[in-house]
Design a protein around this motif. Structure first.
Motif, PDB file in Angstrom:
ATOM      1  N   ALA A   1       0.827  -1.206   0.000  1.00 51.41           N
ATOM      2  CA  ALA A   1       0.000   0.000   0.000  1.00 51.41           C
ATOM      3  C   ALA A   1       0.865   1.261   0.000  1.00 51.41           C
ATOM      4  CB  ALA A   1      -0.948  -0.011   1.198  1.00 51.41           C
ATOM      5  N   GLU A   2       1.913   1.262   0.795  1.00 51.41           N
ATOM      6  CA  GLU A   2       2.811   2.428   0.846  1.00 51.41           C
ATOM      7  C   GLU A   2       3.463   2.683  -0.513  1.00 51.41           C
ATOM      8  OE1 GLU A   2       3.269   4.746   3.261  1.00 51.41           O
ATOM      9  OE2 GLU A   2       1.592   3.722   4.237  1.00 51.41           O
ATOM     10  N   ALA A   3       3.799   1.625  -1.222  1.00 47.94           N
ATOM     11  CA  ALA A   3       4.403   1.770  -2.550  1.00 47.94           C
ATOM     12  C   ALA A   3       3.353   2.098  -3.614  1.00 47.94           C
ATOM     13  CB  ALA A   3       5.157   0.500  -2.924  1.00 47.94           C
ATOM     14  N   HIS A   4       2.139   1.587  -3.432  1.00 51.13           N
ATOM     15  CA  HIS A   4       1.080   1.753  -4.435  1.00 51.13           C
ATOM     16  C   HIS A   4       0.552   3.184  -4.495  1.00 51.13           C
ATOM     17  CE1 HIS A   4      -2.999   1.389  -6.177  1.00 51.13           C
ATOM     18  NE2 HIS A   4      -2.393   0.521  -6.971  1.00 51.13           N
ATOM     19  N   ARG A   5       0.373   3.824  -3.336  1.00 53.57           N
ATOM     20  CA  ARG A   5      -0.219   5.176  -3.319  1.00 53.57           C
ATOM     21  C   ARG A   5       0.515   6.147  -4.250  1.00 53.57           C
ATOM     22  NH1 ARG A   5      -1.969   3.965   1.742  1.00 53.57           N
ATOM     23  NH2 ARG A   5       0.039   4.345   2.728  1.00 53.57           N
ATOM     24  N   PRO A   6       1.820   6.334  -4.081  1.00 56.16           N
ATOM     25  CA  PRO A   6       2.478   7.289  -4.992  1.00 56.16           C
ATOM     26  C   PRO A   6       2.544   6.779  -6.430  1.00 56.16           C
ATOM     27  CG  PRO A   6       4.082   6.261  -3.517  1.00 56.16           C
ATOM     28  CD  PRO A   6       2.721   5.847  -3.053  1.00 56.16           C
ATOM     29  N   TRP A   7       2.645   5.452  -6.598  1.00 61.15           N
ATOM     30  CA  TRP A   7       2.694   4.887  -7.938  1.00 61.15           C
ATOM     31  C   TRP A   7       1.413   5.185  -8.701  1.00 61.15           C
ATOM     32  CZ3 TRP A   7      -0.424   1.336 -10.385  1.00 61.15           C
ATOM     33  CH2 TRP A   7       0.030   0.879 -11.631  1.00 61.15           C
ATOM     34  N   VAL A   8       0.260   4.916  -8.086  1.00 62.45           N
ATOM     35  CA  VAL A   8      -1.005   5.115  -8.803  1.00 62.45           C
ATOM     36  C   VAL A   8      -1.269   6.602  -9.023  1.00 62.45           C
ATOM     37  CG1 VAL A   8      -2.711   5.115  -6.893  1.00 62.45           C
ATOM     38  CG2 VAL A   8      -3.329   4.173  -9.123  1.00 62.45           C
ATOM     39  N   ALA A   9      -0.878   7.453  -8.085  1.00 62.19           N
ATOM     40  CA  ALA A   9      -1.035   8.901  -8.282  1.00 62.19           C
ATOM     41  C   ALA A   9      -0.223   9.355  -9.491  1.00 62.19           C
ATOM     42  CB  ALA A   9      -0.602   9.662  -7.024  1.00 62.19           C
ATOM     43  N   ARG A  10       1.011   8.859  -9.607  1.00 61.43           N
ATOM     44  CA  ARG A  10       1.883   9.213 -10.731  1.00 61.43           C
ATOM     45  C   ARG A  10       1.316   8.668 -12.053  1.00 61.43           C
ATOM     46  NH1 ARG A  10       6.025   6.703  -9.183  1.00 61.43           N
ATOM     47  NH2 ARG A  10       6.088   5.021 -10.702  1.00 61.43           N
ATOM     48  N   MET A  11       0.828   7.418 -12.032  1.00 53.34           N
ATOM     49  CA  MET A  11       0.288   6.818 -13.260  1.00 53.34           C
ATOM     50  C   MET A  11      -0.960   7.575 -13.734  1.00 53.34           C
ATOM     51  SD  MET A  11       2.119   4.318 -14.372  1.00 53.34           S
ATOM     52  CE  MET A  11       3.678   4.889 -13.769  1.00 53.34           C
ATOM     53  N   ILE A  12      -1.805   8.004 -12.797  1.00 50.20           N
ATOM     54  CA  ILE A  12      -2.995   8.790 -13.171  1.00 50.20           C
ATOM     55  C   ILE A  12      -2.555  10.124 -13.756  1.00 50.20           C
ATOM     56  CG2 ILE A  12      -5.015  10.027 -12.295  1.00 50.20           C
ATOM     57  CD1 ILE A  12      -5.341   7.700 -10.252  1.00 50.20           C
ATOM     58  N   ALA A  13      -1.624  10.792 -13.082  1.00 53.84           N
ATOM     59  CA  ALA A  13      -1.146  12.090 -13.560  1.00 53.84           C
ATOM     60  C   ALA A  13      -0.508  11.977 -14.940  1.00 53.84           C
ATOM     61  CB  ALA A  13      -0.155  12.681 -12.557  1.00 53.84           C
ATOM     62  N   ASP A  14       0.174  10.872 -15.192  1.00 52.14           N
ATOM     63  CA  ASP A  14       0.824  10.650 -16.492  1.00 52.14           C
ATOM     64  C   ASP A  14      -0.133  10.125 -17.563  1.00 52.14           C
ATOM     65  OD1 ASP A  14       3.188  11.446 -15.315  1.00 52.14           O
ATOM     66  OD2 ASP A  14       4.037   9.423 -15.173  1.00 52.14           O
ATOM     67  N   GLY A  15      -1.389   9.864 -17.196  1.00 52.43           N
ATOM     68  CA  GLY A  15      -2.363   9.345 -18.158  1.00 52.43           C
ATOM     69  C   GLY A  15      -2.182   7.877 -18.482  1.00 52.43           C
ATOM     70  N   LYS A  16      -1.446   7.151 -17.646  1.00 47.99           N
ATOM     71  CA  LYS A  16      -1.211   5.725 -17.877  1.00 47.99           C
ATOM     72  C   LYS A  16      -2.156   4.828 -17.089  1.00 47.99           C
ATOM     73  CE  LYS A  16       3.620   6.314 -19.106  1.00 47.99           C
ATOM     74  NZ  LYS A  16       4.995   5.931 -18.793  1.00 47.99           N
ATOM     75  N   TYR A  17      -2.853   5.398 -16.119  1.00 43.33           N
ATOM     76  CA  TYR A  17      -3.857   4.663 -15.335  1.00 43.33           C
ATOM     77  C   TYR A  17      -5.150   5.436 -15.465  1.00 43.33           C
ATOM     78  CZ  TYR A  17      -6.181   2.398 -11.353  1.00 43.33           C
ATOM     79  OH  TYR A  17      -7.052   1.694 -10.554  1.00 43.33           O
ATOM     80  N   LEU A  18      -6.156   4.776 -15.994  1.00 36.83           N
ATOM     81  CA  LEU A  18      -7.487   5.360 -16.115  1.00 36.83           C
ATOM     82  C   LEU A  18      -8.354   4.659 -15.093  1.00 36.83           C
ATOM     83  CD1 LEU A  18      -7.707   5.146 -19.994  1.00 36.83           C
ATOM     84  CD2 LEU A  18      -6.841   7.048 -18.626  1.00 36.83           C
ATOM     85  N   GLY A  19      -8.984   5.424 -14.227  1.00 41.04           N
ATOM     86  CA  GLY A  19      -9.794   4.816 -13.184  1.00 41.04           C
ATOM     87  C   GLY A  19     -11.202   5.371 -13.169  1.00 41.04           C
ATOM     88  N   TRP A  20     -12.118   4.543 -12.678  1.00 41.20           N
ATOM     89  CA  TRP A  20     -13.506   4.939 -12.512  1.00 41.20           C
ATOM     90  C   TRP A  20     -13.937   4.576 -11.103  1.00 41.20           C
ATOM     91  CZ3 TRP A  20     -11.358   2.650 -16.702  1.00 41.20           C
ATOM     92  CH2 TRP A  20     -11.397   3.383 -17.905  1.00 41.20           C
ATOM     93  N   LEU A  21     -14.659   5.490 -10.454  1.00 39.56           N
ATOM     94  CA  LEU A  21     -15.134   5.284  -9.085  1.00 39.56           C
ATOM     95  C   LEU A  21     -16.635   5.512  -9.043  1.00 39.56           C
ATOM     96  CD1 LEU A  21     -12.287   7.256  -7.298  1.00 39.56           C
ATOM     97  CD2 LEU A  21     -12.494   4.759  -7.506  1.00 39.56           C
ATOM     98  N   THR A  22     -17.337   4.561  -8.463  1.00 40.47           N
ATOM     99  CA  THR A  22     -18.786   4.676  -8.307  1.00 40.47           C
ATOM    100  C   THR A  22     -19.080   5.165  -6.896  1.00 40.47           C
ATOM    101  OG1 THR A  22     -19.194   2.924  -9.908  1.00 40.47           O
ATOM    102  CG2 THR A  22     -20.983   3.419  -8.374  1.00 40.47           C
ATOM    103  N   GLU A  23     -19.948   6.167  -6.810  1.00 41.75           N
ATOM    104  CA  GLU A  23     -20.286   6.778  -5.527  1.00 41.75           C
ATOM    105  C   GLU A  23     -21.776   6.691  -5.258  1.00 41.75           C
ATOM    106  OE1 GLU A  23     -19.057  10.835  -6.088  1.00 41.75           O
ATOM    107  OE2 GLU A  23     -17.015  10.409  -5.412  1.00 41.75           O
ATOM    108  N   GLU A  24     -22.104   6.626  -3.979  1.00 40.67           N
ATOM    109  CA  GLU A  24     -23.483   6.800  -3.530  1.00 40.67           C
ATOM    110  C   GLU A  24     -23.444   7.868  -2.453  1.00 40.67           C
ATOM    111  OE1 GLU A  24     -27.091   3.971  -2.430  1.00 40.67           O
ATOM    112  OE2 GLU A  24     -25.638   4.107  -0.783  1.00 40.67           O
ATOM    113  N   ASP A  25     -24.205   8.921  -2.661  1.00 40.89           N
ATOM    114  CA  ASP A  25     -24.267  10.031  -1.714  1.00 40.89           C
ATOM    115  C   ASP A  25     -22.879  10.535  -1.329  1.00 40.89           C
ATOM    116  OD1 ASP A  25     -27.073   9.812  -1.740  1.00 40.89           O
ATOM    117  OD2 ASP A  25     -27.036   8.339  -0.118  1.00 40.89           O
ATOM    118  N   GLY A  26     -21.973  10.622  -2.313  1.00 41.81           N
ATOM    119  CA  GLY A  26     -20.640  11.146  -2.085  1.00 41.81           C
ATOM    120  C   GLY A  26     -19.630  10.169  -1.513  1.00 41.81           C
ATOM    121  N   GLN A  27     -20.061   8.947  -1.214  1.00 35.87           N
ATOM    122  CA  GLN A  27     -19.166   7.915  -0.678  1.00 35.87           C
ATOM    123  C   GLN A  27     -18.795   6.965  -1.812  1.00 35.87           C
ATOM    124  OE1 GLN A  27     -21.004   5.252   2.134  1.00 35.87           O
ATOM    125  NE2 GLN A  27     -19.201   3.965   2.259  1.00 35.87           N
TER     126      GLN A  27
END
Length: 156
Positions: free
Chosen positions: A71-97
């Motif tokens: 988890a400690e290694a994943h957090r900065p990795w996924v943030a960097r991949m999203i910023a670089d456009g290499k990780y595309l993610g989708w999040l489903t929310e209900e009432d903001g959660q």
């Protein structure tokens, strides 16, 4: 005096929010609020990491120091991949959660005789639904979004 009673039926539409587009994905009688799906940003790195960790725990892996290191290694990795456009993610929310998520990793890939002009492949990962929201086709809807994006980009 007679009163006509109408049976109240309500269905909550599950929608996808993509910049400039709102698209219904179906109807769900079992949700208390409106479910929406949005694109993940680098600010969601901790949440995506939480889902990834829980995915392994729910699959039977002990929630131990190995997952903490991951988890400690994943957090900065996924943030960097999203910023670089290499990780595309989708999040489903209900009432903001956030209750579910999925990602599509764009991998550099050499051209191949079966796909001679392609330079990328897609890798589906981090598909997770919070336990209280399972059996509602949320994962299926997220996977379909990822596959649609892969098709749009002509990824295998």
């Amino acid at each position: 005096m007679t009163h006509s009673r109408q049976k109240k039926r309500w269905y909550i539409s599950v929608a996808v929010v993509v910049p400039g587009i709102l698209r219904p994905l179906g109807f769900n009688r079992y949700t208390a609020g409106m479910l929406t799906t949005r694109v993940a940003t680098a600010a969601d790195a901790a949440l995506i990491t939480h889902h990834r960790r829980q995915m392994f725990v729910d699959a039977g892996r002990p929630d131990n120091q190995v997952l903490e290191v991951m988890a400690e290694a994943h957090r900065p990795w996924v943030a960097r991949m999203i910023a670089d456009g290499k990780y595309l993610g989708w999040l489903t929310e209900e009432d903001g959660q956030v209750v579910a998520g999925a990602g599509l990793l764009l991998l550099d890939w050499p051209p191949h005789p079966l796909d001679p002009e392609a330079t990328q492949r897609g890798y589906l990962l981090n598909v997770y639904v919070e336990p209280a929201f399972r059996r509602r086709k949320l994962a299926s809807n997220l996977i379909e979004l990822a596959l649609a994006e892969a098709r749009r980009r002509k990824l295998r």
